[in-house]
Structures are given as C-alpha cells and as structure tokens.
Motif scaffolding. Structure first.
Motif, PDB file in Angstrom:
ATOM      1  N   ARG A 185      -0.325 -42.862  13.422  1.00  0.00           N
ATOM      2  CA  ARG A 185      -0.062 -42.273  14.739  1.00  0.00           C
ATOM      3  C   ARG A 185       1.190 -42.846  15.407  1.00  0.00           C
ATOM      4  NH1 ARG A 185      -5.224 -41.366  17.658  1.00  0.00           N
ATOM      5  NH2 ARG A 185      -5.345 -43.614  17.472  1.00  0.00           N
ATOM      6  N   PRO A 186       1.395 -44.174  15.414  1.00  0.00           N
ATOM      7  CA  PRO A 186       2.627 -44.675  16.043  1.00  0.00           C
ATOM      8  C   PRO A 186       3.872 -44.057  15.418  1.00  0.00           C
ATOM      9  CG  PRO A 186       1.139 -46.479  15.543  1.00  0.00           C
ATOM     10  CD  PRO A 186       0.546 -45.254  14.910  1.00  0.00           C
ATOM     11  N   ALA A 187       3.880 -43.912  14.098  1.00  0.00           N
ATOM     12  CA  ALA A 187       5.038 -43.322  13.426  1.00  0.00           C
ATOM     13  C   ALA A 187       5.211 -41.869  13.847  1.00  0.00           C
ATOM     14  CB  ALA A 187       4.864 -43.420  11.914  1.00  0.00           C
ATOM     15  N   VAL A 188       4.097 -41.146  13.917  1.00  0.00           N
ATOM     16  CA  VAL A 188       4.161 -39.729  14.285  1.00  0.00           C
ATOM     17  C   VAL A 188       4.668 -39.578  15.715  1.00  0.00           C
ATOM     18  CG1 VAL A 188       2.792 -37.654  14.682  1.00  0.00           C
ATOM     19  CG2 VAL A 188       2.367 -39.061  12.662  1.00  0.00           C
ATOM     20  N   ILE A 189       4.151 -40.399  16.626  1.00  0.00           N
ATOM     21  CA  ILE A 189       4.586 -40.294  18.024  1.00  0.00           C
ATOM     22  C   ILE A 189       6.061 -40.668  18.153  1.00  0.00           C
ATOM     23  CG2 ILE A 189       4.260 -41.217  20.347  1.00  0.00           C
ATOM     24  CD1 ILE A 189       1.301 -41.381  19.743  1.00  0.00           C
ATOM     25  N   ILE A 250       6.147 -42.841  29.498  1.00  0.00           N
ATOM     26  CA  ILE A 250       4.743 -42.482  29.253  1.00  0.00           C
ATOM     27  C   ILE A 250       4.211 -43.273  28.058  1.00  0.00           C
ATOM     28  CG2 ILE A 250       3.213 -40.628  28.468  1.00  0.00           C
ATOM     29  CD1 ILE A 250       4.908 -38.682  30.080  1.00  0.00           C
ATOM     30  N   ILE A 251       5.016 -43.336  27.021  1.00  0.00           N
ATOM     31  CA  ILE A 251       4.561 -44.029  25.823  1.00  0.00           C
ATOM     32  C   ILE A 251       4.434 -45.526  26.061  1.00  0.00           C
ATOM     33  CG2 ILE A 251       5.378 -44.736  23.556  1.00  0.00           C
ATOM     34  CD1 ILE A 251       6.166 -41.757  23.268  1.00  0.00           C
ATOM     35  N   GLU A 252       5.387 -46.059  26.792  1.00  0.00           N
ATOM     36  CA  GLU A 252       5.306 -47.483  27.129  1.00  0.00           C
ATOM     37  C   GLU A 252       3.998 -47.759  27.856  1.00  0.00           C
ATOM     38  OE1 GLU A 252       7.044 -50.217  26.602  1.00  0.00           O
ATOM     39  OE2 GLU A 252       5.840 -51.417  27.976  1.00  0.00           O
ATOM     40  N   LYS A 253       3.648 -46.811  28.751  1.00  0.00           N
ATOM     41  CA  LYS A 253       2.439 -46.976  29.554  1.00  0.00           C
ATOM     42  C   LYS A 253       1.182 -46.945  28.670  1.00  0.00           C
ATOM     43  CE  LYS A 253       0.766 -47.301  33.709  1.00  0.00           C
ATOM     44  NZ  LYS A 253       1.041 -48.572  34.366  1.00  0.00           N
ATOM     45  N   ILE A 254       1.060 -45.915  27.799  1.00  0.00           N
ATOM     46  CA  ILE A 254      -0.198 -45.777  27.069  1.00  0.00           C
ATOM     47  C   ILE A 254      -0.192 -46.515  25.740  1.00  0.00           C
ATOM     48  CG2 ILE A 254      -0.791 -43.550  28.103  1.00  0.00           C
ATOM     49  CD1 ILE A 254       0.170 -42.215  25.532  1.00  0.00           C
ATOM     50  N   TYR A 255       0.955 -46.946  25.294  1.00  0.00           N
ATOM     51  CA  TYR A 255       1.009 -47.429  23.922  1.00  0.00           C
ATOM     52  C   TYR A 255       1.740 -48.747  23.763  1.00  0.00           C
ATOM     53  CZ  TYR A 255      -0.447 -45.500  19.532  1.00  0.00           C
ATOM     54  OH  TYR A 255      -1.140 -45.234  18.412  1.00  0.00           O
ATOM     55  N   LEU A 260       5.014 -49.129  19.124  1.00  0.00           N
ATOM     56  CA  LEU A 260       5.449 -47.845  18.606  1.00  0.00           C
ATOM     57  C   LEU A 260       6.524 -48.016  17.542  1.00  0.00           C
ATOM     58  CD1 LEU A 260       5.019 -44.876  19.014  1.00  0.00           C
ATOM     59  CD2 LEU A 260       6.872 -44.885  20.650  1.00  0.00           C
ATOM     60  N   PHE A 261       7.450 -48.921  17.804  1.00  0.00           N
ATOM     61  CA  PHE A 261       8.545 -49.073  16.858  1.00  0.00           C
ATOM     62  C   PHE A 261       8.304 -50.216  15.892  1.00  0.00           C
ATOM     63  CE2 PHE A 261      10.397 -46.695  20.367  1.00  0.00           C
ATOM     64  CZ  PHE A 261      10.861 -45.597  19.674  1.00  0.00           C
ATOM     65  N   GLY A 262       7.049 -50.650  15.822  1.00  0.00           N
ATOM     66  CA  GLY A 262       6.678 -51.618  14.798  1.00  0.00           C
ATOM     67  C   GLY A 262       7.251 -53.006  15.030  1.00  0.00           C
ATOM     68  N   LEU A 263       7.627 -53.304  16.293  1.00  0.00           N
ATOM     69  CA  LEU A 263       8.190 -54.628  16.548  1.00  0.00           C
ATOM     70  C   LEU A 263       7.092 -55.672  16.631  1.00  0.00           C
ATOM     71  CD1 LEU A 263      10.837 -53.651  19.212  1.00  0.00           C
ATOM     72  CD2 LEU A 263      11.150 -54.067  16.775  1.00  0.00           C
ATOM     73  N   ASN A 264       5.880 -55.204  16.959  1.00  0.00           N
ATOM     74  CA  ASN A 264       4.761 -56.119  17.087  1.00  0.00           C
ATOM     75  C   ASN A 264       3.665 -55.645  16.151  1.00  0.00           C
ATOM     76  OD1 ASN A 264       2.671 -57.664  17.797  1.00  0.00           O
ATOM     77  ND2 ASN A 264       2.559 -56.981  19.931  1.00  0.00           N
ATOM     78  N   SER A 265       3.521 -56.349  15.027  1.00  0.00           N
ATOM     79  CA  SER A 265       2.585 -55.874  14.013  1.00  0.00           C
ATOM     80  C   SER A 265       1.142 -56.179  14.394  1.00  0.00           C
ATOM     81  CB  SER A 265       2.917 -56.506  12.671  1.00  0.00           C
ATOM     82  OG  SER A 265       2.855 -57.906  12.799  1.00  0.00           O
ATOM     83  N   ASN A 266       0.965 -57.077  15.348  1.00  0.00           N
ATOM     84  CA  ASN A 266      -0.384 -57.468  15.741  1.00  0.00           C
ATOM     85  C   ASN A 266      -0.953 -56.447  16.707  1.00  0.00           C
ATOM     86  OD1 ASN A 266      -2.280 -59.300  15.156  1.00  0.00           O
ATOM     87  ND2 ASN A 266      -1.264 -61.005  16.194  1.00  0.00           N
TER      88      ASN A 266
END
Ligand SMILES: Nc1ncnc2c1ncn2[C@@H]1O[C@H](COP(=O)(O)OP(=O)(O)O)[C@@H](O)[C@H]1O
Ligand SMILES: [Mg+2]
Lengths: 268, 360
Positions: A185-189, A250-255, A260-266
């Motif tokens: 989902r993160p990749a898709v968004i 919006i994405i920053e808010k919900i995600y 989203l960009f894989g900077l934080n793998s945890n």
C-alpha cells in the motif's frame, strides 16, 4: 541548547536547501504586492491579485479541468500500474523484460518527442484536443512511476506470505486484499501521489494536446505569461503550490511521509 | 488401508529439467516423516506439490484417500510452516493466528478461545498484541507453528523450520516440535538438510538426492543399514574399501582390497562376478574388535593393527591399519588389551555393510 558548529556539510546542505526553496521565497511574497509589476522584495501589501484571480479569464475552468484530469489520471494509472507491477514482479513469462522496458520507456524518452508523437497519433484518431487524449497521455507518462514504486515495494516481499495465507484457506482475491495489498500500500499510494502531481503540473506533453475548450492550468499560466508578467501569475502560482501540497499533507497526516517513501522501515 | 498422504510416482520438471524423479511414499496417520537431503535435491518442490503450490508433471497425489491433483491449496486443509517464519507483518500475533479461523467464519468467542489455547500450547500465551517485528526468531517460529496448528489441519508441513535459528534455539525448538507431535499426534512432514534433526525427530526418514529417493526407513535403519553409497556418506561417517572380487563361493565372497588385504564377506544375493571392482562401506559404530572369528556366516572380519587410540568420553575411537588403509572403529566398550600396536580382528555384521559395484 544545541551548539552550532561550522561544518562544510552544513554549509552545503544550507545552500542546496536555499536553492530548492528560493523560488517559493520569491513567488509567494511577490503575490502580495500592491504594485502592478512583479517585484522582489514586494512593495506594499495587498490581496488585490488574489481577488483579481476571480476575474482572470478561463482560470476557474482550467483549475477544475486540471484537477479532474489529475485525479482521473492518478486513479487509472494506479490501478493499471499496480496490476502491471505485480504481474512483472510475481510471474515469469516470455517477453517479460521487453514489457518491463516498454512500460518504463516514457521515463527515458524526451517529453517533447512523446508530445509530438501523440499529437500526430491522436489527430489521426480524432482525440487531439480532447479530455480523453490528455488523459491517455498523462496515464502514459505517469504509469512508469507507479510500476517503479510497486516493483520496489515487491522487491522485499516474501512470497511465502501468500503461500501461508493460501494454505490457511484464503482464495487468491482474499490473499490480495488481506496480505499483498496491505504490504505494498505505501508503494501504491506513493504512485498515486506522484501521478497526481505529475499530471497536475505537466506542461511539455499537454502543450501539444490542449485546446481552447480543454485547457489545463499550467498551460493557461504558460500562455498568460507570454503576454503579461503581472503579479497575478505569482498569485496563481501560490495557489498551484497550495493545491500540490494538499495530497502530500493528507498523506503526512494519515500515514507519515517517511513511511510512505520507505525512509523509516520500522513501520509498526 | 487408507494413508494420510500417498504420493504415487510423482515427477516434476522445470524447464525440461527433472527435479523430482518419481517419488513414491505412503504416510500413515500420526507419522512424523522427514525429507532429508542436501540443498537443491527437490525437498521443497515435493512439499510444494503436496501443499498445492505446484502441479506435479506426472503422478498422483492423495491426502486422506482423496485425490488432490488440481485441488488448490486453500481447499486442502493443511498447515504449513516456512523457514522464513512468514508471519503477516501488518497483523498482530493474535490476528496472525486467528486468520485461518476468521476465513472459516468461526464465531468471535470460539476464535478467541482457540487462539488462546494454541498460544499456550506453544508456550507464548502473553504476546497477543505484539507485531512480528517485535519478536525474536524463536518466538516468531513458535507463533508460526501456532498459526499452522490452530485450524487443526489433517497434515502439518514444515519446510526447514529450524534452519534460520541459532544452534541453541534450534535444539530447543526441535524438542518442542517433538513434544507437540507426541501431544497432538498430527501427521507431520518435515523437510530438512540437517541429519541430526531428521534422526532425532522422525518415525521414518526419506533420504533424497538429485530428485531421487535414496532410502526410506526408520532413523535406526537409515543409520545402521544404509542402502546406498549416498546414504552412507551423507549421513554420519563411514569407512570405504575399494577392491576386486577374487572369488565367489555361493554367498561367500572373497575381496582383494586395493592395498593388498584379502578378506571374506557374505552377500545375500548373487549380483557379482569374479574380477569385478567393488566398494564396501561400513560405519565405525558397526565394527566390533575381537581376537577370533566367531565363524558365524553373517559376520565378516578383517585382520589389522591398532594405530591410534582416541578417548572421547562416552566412546573410544580406534584407527586400525589394514594394509595402507585406516579403518575407523568406534565403541562404547573399550578393552584394556586394545592398545596401539596390538593385532585385532575387525568384524561386522553383514547386515550393516554395503557392497556395491564400483562405477568405472
Ligand atoms: N520455480 C523453479 N523454476 C526452476 N527451477 C526450480 C524452481 N524451483 C526449484 N527449482 C530447482 O529445482 C531444484 C530443487 O529445488 P528445491 O526443491 O527448492 O530443493 P531443496 O528444497 O531440496 O533445497 C533446484 O535445483 C532448484 O534450482
Ligand atoms: Mg528447500
């Protein structure tokens, strides 16, 4: 208190950041000028250019048109690109590499060439100057981003997760919605957001495909500044910046953008 | 009789390459079966055909008497555990374990009680709300086992479930698997390349190499009566004699070894001819030392001189020189007179030897 110490890395970082945000620092303040020409620093303070936006010919319809185009582009690119990406990542078939290269080729071709080629082709099909034509063109140039994101998302995907779900009794569709999709989902968004932004501010390809009835916002601005460089353009640009920020906020808010960009793998 | 699992001449090819070359196996209810073989010998491929992730190129596959060819995995009612744990990273421990029950639309209360029970079974009752990345490797694999067991599958498939764990955890979880199998009696197929795991856990072992079954037998049979050179050399240690057949007298065969020693042995069939090159394999544990031939027909003996004695605690290892060749012998009952330089007779029961024609 953190002590500031001199470091070359800090200096370089500062200049790169300045270089990146300098246009915003010029454009946004200059839209509030009370003069009739673009100046920096702005002289006087007024909102007259913003009220003037309402009178700018074709602006409202261009904003609506561009938003519609960007939203439909983002949705269709996401669906098609995600399916294509999954297919390339999961299956081995003849000509897979060719299809992969073809799907990504719009990234490599100069936009100008694509624009001209599409104009010729769409004129032949009767699509030049239509919404459909613009939509197809924008899907073409945004799909590679979605596919790239999905392929990156699938690179670390453990196939045994799908096997585990299957052996527990999940049918393929169920496996997709319960296991595969949540994990990519993160990749898709990311793909959706990129598609929206790329479509919303594309000039080079739209240039060949717009018409008087179907005018995108970037081209309206482009045409306008060829005749007059009034602070109205600064005001329009500020609005465009704000619209582009919306999906990101919006994405920053919900995600969380880092996730989203894989900077934080945890992620949990 | 109905078997829980039956594979009839199962074959699998990838790109025209034979990866599984005719697999026949019958598994009884409650049996613990291991597929043992080196990496790449086709263990996972066979297991994946059982699970339904791959279609056999040839052959028939039955689970509980039902033909399973072309039945998709989600209809096979199996449980499976993978080397990579493969817990759903976006679900909590509870959600992971409950997933199979949710798919079966069980009522909420039943799901909760069954998840709780199975988590107690794997001795991790307190981790419901954790996510997989908050667990250690050993905990993850226990949860994966719980997830596979919660639906009470007819067969449990385990693909190298211990291989990603460090040595200490591996032994711990191995014992845990043994306990679970005893307690639940679920028919289990366990894939491993580790002979110790296979020998310690299994009712029967299927030894595989290059897509072939080398031998099927109890751990005892596999260890003490290996039926092929591969089983002899892949599992445990072995002694090898190269030689030629000097004479044949009924079932009695006289062998002239490469370094000039002659000895007699017995074979149960008469596949051999005088002059043929042969290899004889015998494990260090199968040889006993003595002074005199007991003249029984099922014992073969060879004269040697003790070269080296190594005390290893519960066992003692002897290197006995036979011509230029060393024979390794291990025993739990060393004798005082077996000292370096002593002449001894090395004997073994012919049941434990493997005599085969040597490929030229
Ligand atoms: N999908 C596949 N396509 C082609 N070859 C495969 C595929 N899966 C496995 N193989 C090959 O089949 C052989 C057996 O593989 P596998 O069953 O995974 O072995 P094991 O589990 O015993 O290590 C290997 O040589 C492997 O390269
Ligand atoms: Mg394997």
């Amino acid at each position: 208190m953190m002590k500031l110490r001199f470091s070359w890395l800090g200096v370089i970082t500062f200049f790169i950041l300045m270089f990146t945000i300098a246009p915003f620092l010029v454009i946004v303040p200059s839209s509030f000028t009370s003069e009739n020409f673009v100046s920096f620093p702005p002289e006087g303070l007024s909102l007259k250019w913003y009220t003037g936006l309402l009178d700018m010919p074709g602006l409202t319809s261009a904003v609506i048109f561009s938003l519609q185009l960007a939203i439909v582009t983002a949705i269709l690119s996401t669906v098609i690109g995600t399916l294509a990406g999954l297919c390339i990542a999961k299956y081995n078939f003849k000509g897979k590499q060719t299809i992969n290269t073809l799907l990504l080729s719009p990234l490599a071709l100069p936009a100008l060439i694509i624009g001209i080629a599409l104009l010729v082709y769409f004129t032949y099909l009767g699509l030049a100057g239509s919404f459909t034509g613009l939509l197809l063109a924008h899907i073409l140039i945004t799909i590679p981003y979605v596919i790239r994101f999905v392929l990156t998302g699938m690179a670390t995907f453990d196939d045994n997760l799908e096997k585990a779900a299957a052996i527990m009794g999940a049918k393929p569709i169920r496996i997709f919605w319960d296991v595969t999709f949540p994990l990519i989902r993160p990749a898709v968004i990311s793909g959706t957001v990129f598609s929206f932004l790329i479509s919303f501010d594309n000039v080079t390809i739209s240039l060949f495909l717009v018409s008087a009835e179907n005018m995108t916002l970037p081209l309206l601005i482009f045409n306008y500044i060829q005749q007059n460089l009034s602070p109205l353009i600064s005001a329009v640009s500020t609005v465009v910046i704000l619209i582009s920020l919306i999906p990101i906020l919006i994405i920053e808010k919900i995600y969380g953008l880092d996730r989203l960009f894989g900077l934080n793998s945890n992620s949990h | 009789m109905q078997y829980d699992v039956e594979l009839k001449n199962i074959k699998k090819q990838f790109n025209k390459q034979d990866v599984v070359k005719g697999f026949n196996l019958q598994v009884k209810k409650g049996e613990f079966i291991s597929f043992l073989g080196p990496s790449g010998c086709g263990k996972t491929t066979t297991l994946n055909m059982l699970a339904g992730f791959l279609d056999p190129s040839e052959g028939e596959l039955f689970i509980k008497g039902k033909r399973m060819n072309n039945i998709p995995p989600y209809k096979r009612e199996l449980g499976m555990v993978f080397q990579t744990y493969s817990l759903f990273p976006h679900m909590t421990v509870f959600e992971n374990v409950a997933y199979g029950l949710k798919l079966r639309k069980k009522p909420k209360a039943e799901i909760e009680s069954r998840v709780r029970k199975v988590l107690e079974l794997v001795q991790l009752p307190h981790l419901h709300d954790r996510f997989p990345n908050q667990l250690s490797g050993g905990q993850r694999q226990r949860i994966a086992i719980a997830r596979a067991l919660v639906t009470e599958p007819s067969i449990l498939l385990l693909d190298e479930p211990l291989s990603n764990l460090d040595a200490k955890l591996r032994v711990e979880l191995r014992d845990e698997l043994k306990r679970l199998h005893k307690q639940l009696g679920v028919t289990t197929i366990f894939v491993t390349h580790d002979q110790e795991e296979a020998l310690s856990l299994s009712d029967r072992i299927v030894v595989m190499s290059h897509g072939n079954i080398e031998q099927i037998g109890t751990p005892n049979e596999i260890y003490n009566q290996p039926k092929s050179e591969f089983v002899h050399t892949f599992i445990g240690q072995t002694n090898q004699f190269e030689g030629n057949i000097k004479s044949i007298n009924g079932s009695q065969i006289q062998i002239l070894s490469k370094d000039g020693v002659v000895f007699n042995t017995v074979v149960s069939d008469s596949r051999f001819q005088v002059g043929e090159s042969v290899n004889l394999f015998i494990r260090p544990e199968s040889i006993f030392l003595g002074k005199e031939h007991n003249n029984s027909l099922d014992t073969a003996c060879i004269q040697g001189k003790i070269k080296l004695v190594t005390f290893l605690g519960s066992i003692t290892e002897y290197h006995v020189a036979i011509g230029d060749h060393d024979l390794v012998v291990r025993t739990q009952q060393p004798q005082k007179e077996w000292i370096e330089g002593a002449d001894v007779l090395c004997c073994w029961n012919i049941e434990n030897q493997l005599l085969i024609r040597r490929e030229m």
